[in-house]
Design a protein around this motif. Structure first.
Motif, PDB file in Angstrom:
ATOM      1  N   UNK A 288       0.811  -1.216   0.000  1.00  0.00           N
ATOM      2  CA  UNK A 288       0.000   0.000   0.000  1.00  0.00           C
ATOM      3  C   UNK A 288       0.845   1.267   0.000  1.00  0.00           C
ATOM      4  N   UNK A 289       2.073   1.175   0.499  1.00  0.00           N
ATOM      5  CA  UNK A 289       2.918   2.366   0.534  1.00  0.00           C
ATOM      6  C   UNK A 289       3.359   2.773  -0.871  1.00  0.00           C
ATOM      7  N   UNK A 290       3.549   1.795  -1.750  1.00  0.00           N
ATOM      8  CA  UNK A 290       3.898   2.130  -3.126  1.00  0.00           C
ATOM      9  C   UNK A 290       2.816   2.987  -3.756  1.00  0.00           C
ATOM     10  N   UNK A 291       1.568   2.575  -3.597  1.00  0.00           N
ATOM     11  CA  UNK A 291       0.451   3.299  -4.208  1.00  0.00           C
ATOM     12  C   UNK A 291       0.262   4.659  -3.541  1.00  0.00           C
ATOM     13  N   UNK A 292       0.298   4.689  -2.203  1.00  0.00           N
ATOM     14  CA  UNK A 292       0.066   5.946  -1.483  1.00  0.00           C
ATOM     15  C   UNK A 292       1.115   6.990  -1.830  1.00  0.00           C
ATOM     16  N   UNK A 360       6.885  21.302   5.884  1.00  0.00           N
ATOM     17  CA  UNK A 360       7.227  21.872   4.583  1.00  0.00           C
ATOM     18  C   UNK A 360       5.973  22.138   3.748  1.00  0.00           C
ATOM     19  N   UNK A 361       5.040  21.202   3.755  1.00  0.00           N
ATOM     20  CA  UNK A 361       3.836  21.345   2.939  1.00  0.00           C
ATOM     21  C   UNK A 361       2.944  22.487   3.450  1.00  0.00           C
ATOM     22  N   UNK A 455      -4.082  17.997  -0.966  1.00  0.00           N
ATOM     23  CA  UNK A 455      -4.274  16.556  -1.161  1.00  0.00           C
ATOM     24  C   UNK A 455      -3.053  15.774  -0.694  1.00  0.00           C
ATOM     25  N   UNK A 456      -1.862  16.322  -0.924  1.00  0.00           N
ATOM     26  CA  UNK A 456      -0.647  15.659  -0.456  1.00  0.00           C
ATOM     27  C   UNK A 456      -0.618  15.540   1.063  1.00  0.00           C
ATOM     28  N   UNK A 457      -1.010  16.604   1.745  1.00  0.00           N
ATOM     29  CA  UNK A 457      -1.001  16.574   3.209  1.00  0.00           C
ATOM     30  C   UNK A 457      -1.939  15.492   3.730  1.00  0.00           C
ATOM     31  N   UNK A 458      -3.122  15.383   3.149  1.00  0.00           N
ATOM     32  CA  UNK A 458      -4.097  14.390   3.602  1.00  0.00           C
ATOM     33  C   UNK A 458      -3.570  12.971   3.462  1.00  0.00           C
ATOM     34  N   UNK A 459      -2.812  12.707   2.395  1.00  0.00           N
ATOM     35  CA  UNK A 459      -2.243  11.361   2.226  1.00  0.00           C
ATOM     36  C   UNK A 459      -1.025  11.181   3.128  1.00  0.00           C
TER      37      UNK A 459
END
Length: 492
Positions: A288-292, A360-361, A455-459
């Motif tokens: 799952x880490x690859x996809x996330x 950073x984000x 969206x990056x922060x949420x993931x």
């Protein structure tokens, strides 16, 4: 039972079962399972030869008598010095590649007499190349080794530049951009996976991707200056072609010993529950880490390259700046990105990838709002430069996180897949921006970038790295523990 072959003091030890020398660990790490293809497990002298673990079989070449893991360094073995130099120069060219199209966008549009939407195909075409490389990287490494893979990747980039520099008809130019994307996706997997196995990975990755920013900083200044002087926009690609040929030769020399046989020895295949070897891509995609993290990089590259590609257009149309001088604003963004990667990489490794990437984000969103809402050219230029400073370290930080979460045998496949999907974002979102800008204006860039970072922060807050849980889970855990202590106090 497995027996140990008698060896000299400095010879490797091989395990056998009966008279057949084909043993690997099964999925539950407790039994030896036969594998159809002939293979052996080599263990460094002095290593404990009792119950083996996945770490024993996967990292034997980097362990010594005390069982501690000893990764290679940038200068040990000595060949690594040339490899690191070749990679660093390659990332400079990658940065030049990604920043050039946006800086020359107005000139390309004028040359072909097309609108934003059509010209934005030059951003979209590389996406097909990136996506294709995501599914080919593992097989290319198995067939050609790291040597053949880096040579092929650089050759594809050189072919693309050799076509673009003559300003061919637009369909041919678009295809050439796609070929360049395939080359970059291939090299991203090979180079990042190599760096992931070195000591001080945060610092080395920060330097690598920082030099990407150096290339992206130089490119808008030189390319727009050449075009503004009256030279055809495509002539800048002669410079990139010359640099690409030099880097091609250097990579071939540096990685000549990285043959297919060496790659298979260093990255043996995994074994499934039935004892059969698994496909690396299949195994990586089940993680799952690859996809996330591929999704994180998809949004990241979309925001990074989309912002960098449309800065000049935004500053000219919305801030009414001079086209010849607005290339300096784009260079300021890439310079900030470069500084952030090179400097903050030393901070990230000491505090933690989870925490620092989140900071950073959040800071990137703050300064993106400054760039968007500040009415003056100076304030916008400062805002976008600071976006670069804090947004830049995110990419290498995600790469480091991915290497910590995946076993070594999946580094090329997992990193290659995530980086290639990220490259797709670098193509898709600039194209989307172009299509939206054609209808609404260049200002649409800003809310799109803010949405991508959000969206990056949420993931990201769900992703663990060194810690056992993601940032969000740790925050909830602290809240629950504090609440439990308060309840205990009240009951007493």
């Amino acid at each position: 039972m497995a027996r140990q072959q008698t060896t000299a003091a400095n010879d490797p030890i091989t395990l056998y079962e009966g008279d057949q020398n084909v043993e690997e660990l099964d999925a539950d790490m407790t039994e030896l399972a036969s594998v159809k293809s002939p293979a052996v497990i080599d263990i460094l002298p002095g290593t404990v030869t009792g119950q083996l673990s996945v770490v024993d079989t996967e990292f034997t070449e980097s362990r010594n008598n005390d069982g501690a893991e000893h990764l290679q360094t940038w200068n040990n073995p000595p060949a690594n010095k040339w490899r690191v130099i070749a990679i660093l120069l390659g990332f400079v060219l990658m940065g030049m590649n990604d920043a050039t199209t946006g800086a020359l966008l107005l000139y390309i549009e004028s040359y072909y007499h097309q609108n934003y939407t059509i010209i934005s195909l030059c951003f979209l075409a590389p996406a097909f190349g990136y996506m294709t490389s995501a599914f080919l990287n593992s097989n290319m490494h198995i067939m050609f080794g790291r040597r053949g893979t880096v040579i092929l990747g650089m050759a594809l980039m050189c072919v693309a530049y050799a076509v673009i520099c003559w300003a061919p008809p637009l369909p041919v130019t678009v295809i050439a951009y796609g070929i360049a994307g395939l080359g970059i996706g291939t090299l991203d997997a090979a180079w990042n996976a190599f760096a992931a196995d070195l000591q001080n990975v945060n610092e080395i990755m920060g330097l690598m991707h920082g030099l990407y920013g150096v290339g992206a900083t130089i490119s808008p200044l030189v390319s727009t200056a050449m075009a503004a002087s009256g030279l055809l926009w495509s002539y800048y690609y002669f410079i990139m072609l010359a640099i690409g040929v030099v880097i091609l030769c250097l990579n071939g020399y540096a990685f000549w010993g990285e043959t297919p046989a060496k790659y298979l020895k260093d990255h043996p295949p995994g074994v499934g529950e039935d004892g059969e070897s698994q496909g690396r891509l299949t195994e990586a995609l089940k993680n799952r880490y690859t996809i996330s993290l591929a999704c994180v990089l998809f949004f990241y590259m979309g925001a990074e390259v989309g912002l960098g590609s449309w800065i000049v257009t935004f500053m000219v149309t919305e801030r009414h700046g001079d086209p010849a001088s607005m290339g300096a604003v784009a260079s300021g963004y890439w310079a900030g990105l470069t500084a952030g990667r090179m400097i903050l990489g030393f901070v990230t490794g000491r505090i933690g990838e989870n925490t620092m990437a989140t900071i950073y984000l959040l800071l990137s969103i703050v300064f993106e709002l400054v760039f968007w809402l500040a009415p003056s050219i100076v304030a916008s230029a400062i805002g976008v430069a600071l976006v670069g400073v804090f947004f830049g370290p995110v990419f290498p930080t995600v790469m480091v996180a991915l290497t910590r979460l995946l076993p070594k045998r999946l580094h090329v496949t997992g990193i290659g897949f995530a980086a290639s999907i990220g490259g797709g974002g670098a193509a898709v979102f600039p194209f989307i921006t172009g299509a939206m800008a054609q209808a609404k204006g260049a200002w649409v860039l800003q809310p799109l970038v803010v949405a991508l970072i959000g969206a990056m922060i949420l993931i990201w807050i769900t992703i663990p790295t060194v810690e056992e849980t993601g940032l969000w889970d740790r925050i909830l855990g602290k809240f629950i523990r504090r609440k439990g202590r308060n309840n205990d106090t009240e009951s007493n």
